[in-house]
Enzyme design. Structure first.
Site, mmCIF file in Angstrom:
data_model
loop_
_atom_site.group_PDB
_atom_site.id
_atom_site.type_symbol
_atom_site.label_atom_id
_atom_site.label_comp_id
_atom_site.label_asym_id
_atom_site.label_seq_id
_atom_site.Cartn_x
_atom_site.Cartn_y
_atom_site.Cartn_z
ATOM 1 N N ARG A 121 0.888 -1.173 0.000
ATOM 2 C CA ARG A 121 0.000 0.000 0.000
ATOM 3 C C ARG A 121 0.918 1.212 0.000
ATOM 4 O O ARG A 121 1.592 1.487 0.999
ATOM 5 C CB ARG A 121 -0.934 -0.012 1.219
ATOM 6 C CG ARG A 121 -1.764 1.261 1.311
ATOM 7 C CD ARG A 121 -2.981 1.141 2.196
ATOM 8 N NE ARG A 121 -4.040 0.409 1.525
ATOM 9 C CZ ARG A 121 -5.305 0.353 1.948
ATOM 10 N NH1 ARG A 121 -5.663 0.977 3.049
ATOM 11 N NH2 ARG A 121 -6.199 -0.333 1.274
ATOM 12 N N HIS A 181 -6.857 0.963 -6.989
ATOM 13 C CA HIS A 181 -7.041 0.013 -5.881
ATOM 14 C C HIS A 181 -7.575 -1.279 -6.519
ATOM 15 O O HIS A 181 -8.757 -1.610 -6.397
ATOM 16 C CB HIS A 181 -8.043 0.598 -4.874
ATOM 17 C CG HIS A 181 -8.066 -0.089 -3.557
ATOM 18 N ND1 HIS A 181 -7.313 -1.214 -3.272
ATOM 19 C CD2 HIS A 181 -8.785 0.163 -2.421
ATOM 20 C CE1 HIS A 181 -7.548 -1.593 -2.022
ATOM 21 N NE2 HIS A 181 -8.435 -0.783 -1.489
ATOM 22 N N GLN A 232 -9.616 -4.108 -4.640
ATOM 23 C CA GLN A 232 -10.958 -3.668 -4.242
ATOM 24 C C GLN A 232 -11.940 -3.890 -5.394
ATOM 25 O O GLN A 232 -13.054 -4.386 -5.191
ATOM 26 C CB GLN A 232 -10.913 -2.183 -3.865
ATOM 27 C CG GLN A 232 -12.259 -1.621 -3.437
ATOM 28 C CD GLN A 232 -12.763 -2.236 -2.128
ATOM 29 O OE1 GLN A 232 -12.050 -2.260 -1.138
ATOM 30 N NE2 GLN A 232 -13.983 -2.738 -2.131
ATOM 31 N N ASP A 234 -17.558 6.458 -2.603
ATOM 32 C CA ASP A 234 -16.383 6.314 -1.735
ATOM 33 C C ASP A 234 -16.171 7.667 -1.047
ATOM 34 O O ASP A 234 -16.828 8.664 -1.389
ATOM 35 C CB ASP A 234 -15.156 5.918 -2.585
ATOM 36 C CG ASP A 234 -13.892 5.721 -1.746
ATOM 37 O OD1 ASP A 234 -14.010 5.473 -0.527
ATOM 38 O OD2 ASP A 234 -12.773 5.815 -2.314
ATOM 39 N N CYS A 246 -16.625 0.988 -0.744
ATOM 40 C CA CYS A 246 -15.458 0.161 -0.414
ATOM 41 C C CYS A 246 -15.125 0.187 1.073
ATOM 42 O O CYS A 246 -14.427 -0.695 1.557
ATOM 43 C CB CYS A 246 -14.262 0.617 -1.242
ATOM 44 S SG CYS A 246 -13.743 2.292 -0.841
ATOM 45 N N ARG A 259 -13.681 -9.188 0.149
ATOM 46 C CA ARG A 259 -12.242 -8.913 0.043
ATOM 47 C C ARG A 259 -11.449 -10.178 0.396
ATOM 48 O O ARG A 259 -10.452 -10.498 -0.239
ATOM 49 C CB ARG A 259 -11.835 -7.755 0.982
ATOM 50 C CG ARG A 259 -12.323 -6.371 0.570
ATOM 51 C CD ARG A 259 -11.738 -5.883 -0.752
ATOM 52 N NE ARG A 259 -10.278 -5.870 -0.772
ATOM 53 C CZ ARG A 259 -9.521 -4.880 -0.327
ATOM 54 N NH1 ARG A 259 -10.072 -3.780 0.142
ATOM 55 N NH2 ARG A 259 -8.200 -4.937 -0.388
HETATM 56 N N1 CP Z 1 -11.462 -0.798 1.361
HETATM 57 C C1 CP Z 1 -10.232 -0.818 1.892
HETATM 58 O O1 CP Z 1 -9.234 -1.002 1.211
HETATM 59 O O2 CP Z 1 -10.204 -0.661 3.246
HETATM 60 P P1 CP Z 1 -8.907 -0.489 4.148
HETATM 61 O O3 CP Z 1 -8.338 0.870 3.900
HETATM 62 O O4 CP Z 1 -9.426 -0.648 5.548
HETATM 63 O O5 CP Z 1 -7.923 -1.571 3.795
HETATM 64 N N1 NVA Z 2 -10.140 6.347 -1.777
HETATM 65 C C1 NVA Z 2 -9.801 5.863 -0.458
HETATM 66 C C2 NVA Z 2 -9.925 4.387 -0.400
HETATM 67 C C3 NVA Z 2 -9.660 3.754 0.938
HETATM 68 C C4 NVA Z 2 -9.770 2.282 0.911
HETATM 69 C C5 NVA Z 2 -8.395 6.324 -0.099
HETATM 70 O O1 NVA Z 2 -7.500 6.268 -0.955
HETATM 71 O O2 NVA Z 2 -8.185 6.734 1.038
#
Ligand code: CP
Ligand code: NVA
Length: 303
Positions: free
Chosen positions: A100, A127, A130, A222, A262, A290
């Site tokens: 990440r 992502h 997701q 989102d 998400c 997930r």
């Molecule tokens: N949807 C998602 O990726 O959640 P987290 O940020 O909790 O991993």
């Molecule tokens: N768009 C959000 C998704 C989190 C899972 C972010 O990047 O924070």
């Protein structure tokens, strides 16, 4: 063969097979075997996570393998070791790296330097994992993907970009309603358009959330403030206010229109409690999925 998942496009022709495999795993396939016995996944997190961390860790454990959580505060990356050296070292010890990333460029650098498969667990552009869970959840409820209208309302962010590409790959009719200046990534819009032409789907980006939601089979939103954009909170909350997923917007969709997010959600901002906890919401199934989709992805990448 080394295979990375940095974009949904990296799944190529296998995208629907991975969704189907996740559905079989959810129904109990491979329950009493450990196909990933002796395999290790390194998970580097430069940003917070609940679902991604837990789903990958539990997925590895249930498949007989092992996952190591590497927060940047705890590893030398946080003290200036390069992402490229980190990738080279981890590749000597583990079978797959999940990352990440704070920046897409860092993701690419890690993927270029690693000699084991790399899975993106989100960056500011996409992502991908997701999107696989999102499409699985739709297929689970509707029995198909092709020809359905999927409407995304809100910020054209990483989640929106991956959803747009995934929807285009499987022949859905995708429409995003975003305020001017907050549209999905323009390079990815062009790629999604090409993919949709091949699959028989379509991709549209407009400004009006009501128009997007009209006769939708699926409504998706989102957060308005993604991780790393906290400084823009005040301005974004003002700009995105008309894009809230509430019962008025949901009424414009088809009678059986399903709602997805998400997560994490900011209740009362991009989505109301009423919609999130209502009968059309499959948000917590989506979050469970997930786990099943991470398993299918890991099985496809690690042999
Ligand atoms: N949807 C998602 O990726 O959640 P987290 O940020 O909790 O991993
Ligand atoms: N768009 C959000 C998704 C989190 C899972 C972010 O990047 O924070």
């Amino acid at each position: 063969m080394k295979l990375n998942v940095i974009s949904v496009q990296d799944f190529g022709e296998s995208l629907e097979d991975i969704i189907d495999s996740a559905q079989r795993l959810k129904k109990g396939a491979l329950k009493n075997s450990d196909p990933l016995k002796g395999k290790t996944l390194a998970m580097i997190f430069e940003k917070a996570s609940t679902r991604t961390r837990v789903s990958f860790e539990v997925a590895m454990e249930q498949l007989g393998g092992h996952a190591i959580f590497l927060g940047t505060k705890d590893i030398q990356l946080g003290r200036g070791e390069t992402i490229s050296d980190t990738a080279r070292v981890l590749s000597r010890m583990v079978d797959c790296i999940m990352y990440r990333a704070s920046k897409h460029d860092m993701m690419l650098e890690l993927a270029n330097s690693a000699t084991v498969p790399v899975i993106s667990a989100l960056d500011e552009i996409e992502h991908p994992c997701q999107a696989v869970a999102d499409l699985m959840t739709i297929k689970e409820q509707k029995g198909k993907l092709k020809g359905l209208k999927l409407a995304y309302v809100g910020d054209g962010n990483n989640v929106c970009n991956s959803l747009m590409l995934g929807a285009a790959m499987v022949g859905m009719n995708f429409v995003a309603a975003c305020p001017e200046g907050y549209e999905p990534n323009s390079r990815l819009m062009r790629q999604a358009d090409k993919l949709a032409k091949k699959s028989g789907g379509s991709v549209k980006v407009i400004e009006d959330p009501g128009e997007a939601a009209t006769k939708a089979d699926v409504l998706y939103t989102d957060t308005w403030v993604s991780m790393g954009m906290e400084d823009e909170t005040h301005e974004r909350e003002r700009i995105f206010k008309p894009y809230q997923l509430n019962s008025g917007l949901l009424k414009k969709g088809k009678k059986d229109c399903m709602v997805l997010h998400c997560l994490p959600a900011h209740r009362g901002l991009e989505i109301t409690d009423e919609v999130m906890d209502g009968p059309r919401s499959f948000i917590f199934d989506q979050s469970e999925n997930r786990l099943h989709t991470e398993k299918a992805i890991l099985l496809a990448l690690i042999h």
